[in-house]
Scaffold this active site. Structure first.
Site, PDB file in Angstrom:
ATOM      1  CD  GLU A  56      -7.828   7.166   4.766  1.00 43.44           C
ATOM      2  OE1 GLU A  56      -7.767   7.016   6.008  1.00 43.44           O
ATOM      3  OE2 GLU A  56      -6.907   6.829   4.012  1.00 43.44           O
TER       4      GLU A  56
ATOM      5  CE1 TYR B  63      -3.373   2.839   0.684  1.00 48.81           C
ATOM      6  CE2 TYR B  63      -2.154   3.238   2.709  1.00 48.81           C
ATOM      7  CZ  TYR B  63      -3.111   3.620   1.783  1.00 48.81           C
ATOM      8  OH  TYR B  63      -3.790   4.791   1.969  1.00 48.81           O
TER       9      TYR B  63
ATOM     10  CD1 TRP C  25      -3.613   1.594   6.092  1.00 46.09           C
ATOM     11  CD2 TRP C  25      -5.682   2.402   6.221  1.00 46.09           C
ATOM     12  NE1 TRP C  25      -4.008   1.950   4.822  1.00 46.09           N
ATOM     13  CE2 TRP C  25      -5.280   2.458   4.882  1.00 46.09           C
ATOM     14  CE3 TRP C  25      -6.962   2.851   6.547  1.00 46.09           C
ATOM     15  CZ2 TRP C  25      -6.101   2.943   3.867  1.00 46.09           C
ATOM     16  CZ3 TRP C  25      -7.769   3.336   5.529  1.00 46.09           C
ATOM     17  CH2 TRP C  25      -7.335   3.374   4.217  1.00 46.09           C
TER      18      TRP C  25
END
Length: 181
Positions: A40, A18, A48
């Protein structure tokens, strides 16, 4: 020679991929901007890593489809182990898809709207350590307030700032990171 990365992404290969391929790269297409906006918003209160590992959902983040989700579709999603099954966040995603399209109509694209908050170009910060990276900024505060005023949900300043980082509106790669060089 081993790559030096931002310290937050060295936990595993999913984070590294990522970081290396997406995070902090300027994104101008509405489809990807919407995907990151939703990711988000789901991240609030979660790691995350959890979000990245449950990324494949919501009709590939097709905001036109999501805006028309029915109550039956919401119930189907609530049974899907591939997503974060938080009803408020699922319902917020539908609302946000609808509001996203309203902004597209008003500005011609969501990209024009959101990039307008940074003058159309990435803000290039030069943090030396992770401690030098803020959680919010004056711009994320202003953008968050505007999104909320327009009816968006789960768009606090911290969520908005992480979105700005993810989509390259802000470049917060550490000075030592191979991407920054």
């Amino acid at each position: 020679m081993e790559k030096i990365r931002c310290g937050w992404c060295e936990k595993d290969d999913l984070y590294r991929k990522y970081h290396d391929e997406e995070w902090g790269r300027p994104v101008y297409d509405d489809e990807t901007i919407f995907e990151f906006l939703i990711l988000e918003s789901f991240q609030a209160g979660l790691s995350w890593y959890t979000i990245l590992s449950k990324r494949e959902a919501f009709d590939e983040f097709d905001y036109k489809k999501i805006a028309d989700y029915s109550d039956e579709k919401v119930e189907e999603l609530m049974q899907n182990p591939g997503i974060v099954r938080n009803r408020l966040k699922v319902l917020a995603t539908i609302t946000n898809a609808q509001k996203f399209q309203e902004i597209q109509e008003e500005f011609g694209s969501f990209s024009k709207y959101i990039w307008g908050f940074v003058g159309g170009r990435p803000i290039k910060n030069n943090p030396k350590t992770l401690k030098d990276v803020p959680a919010t900024t004056e711009i994320s505060d202003i953008l968050s307030k505007d999104l909320k005023k327009r009816g968006f949900k789960f768009m606090g300043s911290t969520v908005v700032y992480t979105h700005m980082q993810a989509t390259g509106m802000v470049n917060d790669h550490l000075k030592s990171c191979f991407i920054k060089r």
